[in-house]
Enzyme design. Structure first.
Site, PDB file in Angstrom:
ATOM      1  N   ASP A 144      11.344  -3.842 -25.988  1.00  0.00           N
ATOM      2  CA  ASP A 144      11.803  -5.223 -25.761  1.00  0.00           C
ATOM      3  C   ASP A 144      13.260  -5.298 -25.297  1.00  0.00           C
ATOM      4  O   ASP A 144      14.127  -4.584 -25.811  1.00  0.00           O
ATOM      5  CB  ASP A 144      11.672  -6.022 -27.069  1.00  0.00           C
ATOM      6  CG  ASP A 144      10.225  -6.190 -27.524  1.00  0.00           C
ATOM      7  OD1 ASP A 144       9.386  -5.341 -27.176  1.00  0.00           O
ATOM      8  OD2 ASP A 144       9.946  -7.169 -28.236  1.00  0.00           O
ATOM      9  N   HIS A 194      14.508  -8.864 -24.245  1.00  0.00           N
ATOM     10  CA  HIS A 194      14.785 -10.203 -24.755  1.00  0.00           C
ATOM     11  C   HIS A 194      16.087 -10.812 -24.255  1.00  0.00           C
ATOM     12  O   HIS A 194      16.883 -11.346 -25.044  1.00  0.00           O
ATOM     13  CB  HIS A 194      14.751 -10.214 -26.281  1.00  0.00           C
ATOM     14  CG  HIS A 194      13.350 -10.256 -26.835  1.00  0.00           C
ATOM     15  ND1 HIS A 194      12.451 -11.245 -26.489  1.00  0.00           N
ATOM     16  CD2 HIS A 194      12.697  -9.414 -27.669  1.00  0.00           C
ATOM     17  CE1 HIS A 194      11.302 -11.012 -27.114  1.00  0.00           C
ATOM     18  NE2 HIS A 194      11.413  -9.900 -27.817  1.00  0.00           N
ATOM     19  N   ASP A 225       8.386  -8.119 -22.814  1.00  0.00           N
ATOM     20  CA  ASP A 225       9.358  -8.932 -23.547  1.00  0.00           C
ATOM     21  C   ASP A 225      10.751  -8.804 -22.929  1.00  0.00           C
ATOM     22  O   ASP A 225      11.725  -8.454 -23.601  1.00  0.00           O
ATOM     23  CB  ASP A 225       9.357  -8.608 -25.045  1.00  0.00           C
ATOM     24  CG  ASP A 225       8.226  -9.331 -25.778  1.00  0.00           C
ATOM     25  OD1 ASP A 225       7.299  -9.836 -25.095  1.00  0.00           O
ATOM     26  OD2 ASP A 225       8.262  -9.400 -27.020  1.00  0.00           O
ATOM     27  N   ASN A 234       4.119 -10.177 -24.867  1.00  0.00           N
ATOM     28  CA  ASN A 234       3.595 -11.479 -25.297  1.00  0.00           C
ATOM     29  C   ASN A 234       4.552 -12.630 -24.976  1.00  0.00           C
ATOM     30  O   ASN A 234       4.140 -13.779 -24.939  1.00  0.00           O
ATOM     31  CB  ASN A 234       3.252 -11.463 -26.791  1.00  0.00           C
ATOM     32  CG  ASN A 234       4.467 -11.239 -27.660  1.00  0.00           C
ATOM     33  OD1 ASN A 234       5.270 -10.343 -27.395  1.00  0.00           O
ATOM     34  ND2 ASN A 234       4.638 -12.046 -28.687  1.00  0.00           N
ATOM     35  N   HIS A 235       5.820 -12.313 -24.724  1.00  0.00           N
ATOM     36  CA  HIS A 235       6.743 -13.388 -24.346  1.00  0.00           C
ATOM     37  C   HIS A 235       6.669 -13.729 -22.866  1.00  0.00           C
ATOM     38  O   HIS A 235       7.251 -14.730 -22.446  1.00  0.00           O
ATOM     39  CB  HIS A 235       8.179 -13.030 -24.739  1.00  0.00           C
ATOM     40  CG  HIS A 235       8.470 -13.315 -26.177  1.00  0.00           C
ATOM     41  ND1 HIS A 235       9.118 -14.444 -26.608  1.00  0.00           N
ATOM     42  CD2 HIS A 235       8.143 -12.622 -27.298  1.00  0.00           C
ATOM     43  CE1 HIS A 235       9.209 -14.434 -27.928  1.00  0.00           C
ATOM     44  NE2 HIS A 235       8.622 -13.339 -28.371  1.00  0.00           N
ATOM     45  N   HIS A 277       2.292  -3.280 -24.745  1.00  0.00           N
ATOM     46  CA  HIS A 277       3.354  -3.989 -25.463  1.00  0.00           C
ATOM     47  C   HIS A 277       3.084  -4.060 -26.964  1.00  0.00           C
ATOM     48  O   HIS A 277       3.947  -3.763 -27.779  1.00  0.00           O
ATOM     49  CB  HIS A 277       3.538  -5.401 -24.913  1.00  0.00           C
ATOM     50  CG  HIS A 277       4.588  -6.160 -25.675  1.00  0.00           C
ATOM     51  ND1 HIS A 277       5.932  -5.875 -25.547  1.00  0.00           N
ATOM     52  CD2 HIS A 277       4.507  -7.146 -26.616  1.00  0.00           C
ATOM     53  CE1 HIS A 277       6.618  -6.666 -26.354  1.00  0.00           C
ATOM     54  NE2 HIS A 277       5.780  -7.446 -27.016  1.00  0.00           N
ATOM     55  N   HIS A 317       7.314  -4.435 -29.241  1.00  0.00           N
ATOM     56  CA  HIS A 317       6.828  -5.609 -29.966  1.00  0.00           C
ATOM     57  C   HIS A 317       7.419  -5.815 -31.352  1.00  0.00           C
ATOM     58  O   HIS A 317       7.523  -6.942 -31.816  1.00  0.00           O
ATOM     59  CB  HIS A 317       5.301  -5.535 -30.070  1.00  0.00           C
ATOM     60  CG  HIS A 317       4.610  -6.817 -30.398  1.00  0.00           C
ATOM     61  ND1 HIS A 317       5.026  -8.038 -29.913  1.00  0.00           N
ATOM     62  CD2 HIS A 317       3.509  -7.077 -31.149  1.00  0.00           C
ATOM     63  CE1 HIS A 317       4.207  -8.990 -30.370  1.00  0.00           C
ATOM     64  NE2 HIS A 317       3.286  -8.430 -31.109  1.00  0.00           N
TER      65      HIS A 317
END
Lengths: 376, 463
Positions: B55, B57, B83, B115-116, B258, B332
């Site tokens: 990730d 982010h 992500d 998932n984001h 992910h 994740h």
């Protein structure tokens, strides 16, 4: 309270919750000694802490986590919704203290009882308790700085929903207060404008400031929801000592609930203290009582000699909240920050201890079944 | 105007400085990216060597730190496991930069979906608001979401070496040489800090070695092992010679997703059959791949996230065996040490967002897999001469990690060299030998680093 009663403010860095200037009208009742450059900065920073608490509360209420029709009257302004983990944490913190208070009020419900909220700020708990326990014979006290109590009084005057609840009978409207009043007293609700640190000066020569309507004979529950944490440990200890040895002496049952951060020394905790330091917020008791077992020892050392317990808020979420309720909460918002939430919750605790003379005492009965966390 | 060639390079330069590119360029870039991604299968084939990242982010400055530590594109072949957006303040710049690099160097960078990368999640966790704030409309968010729908769901890395050529870098502070394997041992795991200093190193089957030939398994006692001659010899000698072909082709492929596995997916071919070009559904195989987590359970369990599932060691081992995999790499989940191997090193979580949300205090990691060649594909790269990144590696985790393996302690902790479970699980447990794994661990970039604009982040606490 006169400013001359406050001893050497320079040694007392870290204010009571909200600090002297959290509300408007900064500095009323305070000597100039406390207003050096660094101190003023600190004041502003601590002022923001109650803004945070109030806006977190409002966010949790608006999203359905908490049922609190009064939050909107006491939050300064509506703010954007907070992230799900903040709403969850706010829910856990509020629900944990509510649960302990509810058990206290429900034990021998006919018996009159007393609650003292330290650094109450914009807390709505009194009004919610009046709804939840309409028949309770409750005397409620909130202690905070004059600037804050003045703000709260203004809100009480402004909103009939609050106003109608501050005394057993509907009070006159507006409340009959002298101009510039900072305190309010009724048989059920009392707002004391007081600098908590002034309680710490208690000695034979300087008695603690009077707290009207505080009844030395009633079982008394004191709670500090992020309040004592801003004081130096010795001052926090002296404040509680004033209650145990002067205001509410033995054998009257008395208890203390603390909500505070813990674990300042791991990676998350170091980042927390450093991030808060950037906001000029320091948490002196966090360093003094870094673990759950330190918090239990602390309560015993204060004189809550019967029992002292503690649990972090992750444990409380897991063990105190019913499965059904957890499902309700989980359905409110998608939560994709599980690890972070757990870590955040592990860094806050509720500690509770009491002195009530043993198994038949009101606190022993009320909190008998409340599970604490092992070790820590 | 079209974005290509020199325009693309200009956009890359601008984004590297953390400055957004104009809306029309974003539209153009997203169009080109979709054309490229539509050609990729649900499971992209990737050849080792490759550097696998978790990730991001929106922590743009930390992404720059990642490139400093891991090498720049296109010199290093990257695989990002999703992500890219949400939570941090620079989701837009981070994602667009990665997308520009993808369009510019399609064979040197692979992006798979997290998932984001979803319309629904980005409206809750910040990317939507960020686009609105930076462009005054939701157009750019819409273009990006259309790209999200085309991102692959997984990647399959093949050709990874079973052993590492030991790094000839200096030792990190507090690294205990005595725990190092012998010079001719096959190196399975090596961990380096952001300055390229060695934090620890494990030989393959080191637990059997220590129990069979070493009475002194206590790391505190003096060891007969010569102090890492491999470090002093020329790079490429030592461990690689010991491989002498015997295990060269033994490592299976590495599946990168992910989140994790799905009860609806027992073979990788079933992933290939999914129709991925859509918003992430609330349930089903595609959702699970992006949302699930490994956990210390048997079989499958409900996820507290409300999407995806929890899956246990037995599930991973069966899946790896059936699909001839040696390892699953996934992201994740925040892990404080940057990476975490579980289930006898059959699955690893890689997390690449240091001090996540400016609050968690964690370090980040990337995973390098070498090429199955004469020197394990490892070329010592220059990390530049910056000493940045703070250098203050958290010593506790270094020591702790090193000891857990030596003590044969918790098999779930990093290192995962404890293979006792495999005898219990019989054939399935044996599985393929994992690839040699080099983890580079790094901290958050200093906020004022490299003269890029950085808003002072404010992390919320309960006050």
């Amino acid at each position: 309270m006169a400013s001359s009663e406050i001893p050497n403010l320079r040694t007392l860095l870290g204010h009571g919750r909200g600090g002297p200037s959290r509300g408007r009208g900064r500095g009323s009742g305070h000597g100039g000694a406390s207003h050096g450059g660094g101190e003023a900065l600190n004041d502003q920073a601590v002022q923001k802490t109650d803004d945070d608490a109030a806006s977190f509360r409002l966010s949790s209420v608006e999203l359905g986590y908490l049922d609190d029709p009064y939050a909107k009257y006491l939050a300064a302004q509506s703010r954007p919704r907070r992230p799900p983990l903040i709403n969850r944490g706010t829910y856990v913190r509020t629900t944990a203290i509510d649960l302990l208070i509810h058990k206290f009020l429900s034990t021998s419900p006919e018996q009159p009882k007393q609650i003292v909220s330290l650094g109450a700020g914009t807390d709505t708990r009194y009004f919610r308790l009046r709804d939840a326990h309409p028949n309770a014979q409750l005397v409620y006290h909130e202690l905070d700085f004059p600037a804050n109590t003045m703000t709260k009084l203004a809100a009480l005057q402004k909103h009939p929903q609050l106003h109608s609840k501050v005394s057993p009978q509907p009070p006159p409207n507006p409340l009959s207060l002298t101009p510039g009043a900072t305190s309010f007293h009724s048989p059920t609700y009392n707002l004391h404008a007081v600098d908590l640190r002034s309680l710490a000066t208690t000695s034979k020569a300087t008695p603690p400031p009077p707290l009207p309507n505080l009844d030395p004979s009633l079982p008394t529950l004191i709670f500090s929801e992020m309040c004592l944490v801003y004081l130096q440990p010795s001052i926090a200890s002296a404040v509680i000592s004033a209650f145990l040895t002067t205001y509410i002496t033995a054998p009257t049952p008395i208890s203390l609930i603390l909500y505070e951060p813990i674990l300042p020394h791991d990676a998350f905790g170091r980042m927390m203290t450093s991030n808060l330091a950037h906001r000029n917020i320091s948490l002196p008791t966090l360093m003094e009582y870094p673990t759950l077992s330190d918090q239990r020892k602390r309560l015993r050392s204060y004189g809550f000699c019967d029992v002292s317990r503690a649990a972090d808020t992750e444990f409380i979420w897991r063990e105190w909240v019913a499965e059904e309720e957890k499902e309700r909460i989980a359905a409110l918002e998608m939560l994709d920050e599980q690890e972070e939430l757990n870590m955040l919750l592990r860094h806050y605790c509720v500690a509770w201890g009491w002195r009530d003379g043993g198994a038949e005492g009101v606190f022993s009965r009320a909190w008998e079944g409340v599970v604490e966390m092992d070790g820590g | 105007m079209s974005i290509g060639g020199s325009d693309l390079d200009r956009a890359i330069t601008q984004l590297r400085a953390c400055r957004p590119i104009p809306e029309n360029q974003v539209r153009e870039l997203c169009y080109k990216a979709r054309e490229l991604l539509i050609e990729e299968g649900n499971v992209v084939g990737v050849d080792a060597p490759v550097t696998i990242c978790g990730d991001i982010h929106g922590q743009f400055h930390d992404l720059m730190e990642l490139f400093r530590v891991g090498g720049d594109v296109p010199d290093t072949n990257y695989l990002f496991m999703g992500d890219f957006v949400d939570r941090g303040f620079y989701s837009l710049e981070s994602f667009l930069l990665l997308l520009c690099l993808k369009v510019r160097y399609p064979d040197r960078i692979t992006l798979i979906r997290g998932n984001h990368e979803s319309r629904q999640i980005t409206t809750v966790y910040g990317f939507y608001d960020e686009c609105l704030r930076k462009y005054g409309s939701a157009n750019v968010w819409r273009y990006c979401c259309e790209v999200f729908d085309y991102l692959a769901l997984g990647a399959l890395v093949t050709g990874a070496a079973t052993s590492l050529s030991p790094t000839d870098g200096p030792l990190a502070d507090n690294t205990n040489i005595e725990n190092f394997p012998e010079a001719d041992a096959e190196i399975e795991i090596e961990t380096l800090n952001s300055n390229g200093e060695i934090m620890y190193r494990y030989a393959r089957n080191s637990d059997s070695q220590s129990s069979a030939s070493q009475a002194t398994s206590n790391p505190a006692s003096s060891s007969p092992i010569a102090p890492t001659p491999s470090r002093t010899g020329p790079a490429g000698t030592g461990a690689t010679s010991s491989a002498n072909g015997s295990s060269r082709n033994d490592t299976g492929a590495i599946l990168c997703v992910h989140g994790g596995l799905s009860p609806l997916i027992d073979t990788i071919d079933k992933i290939r059959l999914l129709d991925r070009k859509q918003e992430v559904p609330h349930e089903g195989a595609m959702c699970d791949l992006l949302w699930s987590d490994p956990d210390e359970i048997d079989g499958w369990g409900l996820s507290p996230r409300g999407a995806g599932f929890l899956f246990g060691a037995d599930i991973v081992k069966c899946f790896n065996h059936k699909n001839d995999l040696s390892l699953i790499a996934r992201a994740h989940q925040l892990v404080m040490e940057g990476f975490k191997e579980m289930f006898d090193s059959t699955i690893v979580t890689v997390w690449s967002a240091p001090n996540y949300c400016y609050r968690c205090g964690n370090v980040a990691a990337i995973l390098e897999l070498g090429e199955d060649g004469s020197n394990a594909g490892y070329v010592r790269r220059s990390n530049g001469d910056q000493g940045g990144g703070g250098g203050g590696w958290i010593l506790g985790s270094n020591v702790g990690i090193g000891n857990s393996g030596a003590n044969g302690g918790n098999s779930n902790t990093v290192g995962g060299v404890n293979r006792r479970l495999s005898s219990v699980l019989g054939d399935i447990g044996k599985g393929r030998e994992g690839p040699g794994r080099r983890y580079r661990v790094f901290e958050a970039a200093p906020q004022d680093s490299r003269g890029m604009p950085a808003k002072k982040p404010v992390a919320d606490y309960f006050l």
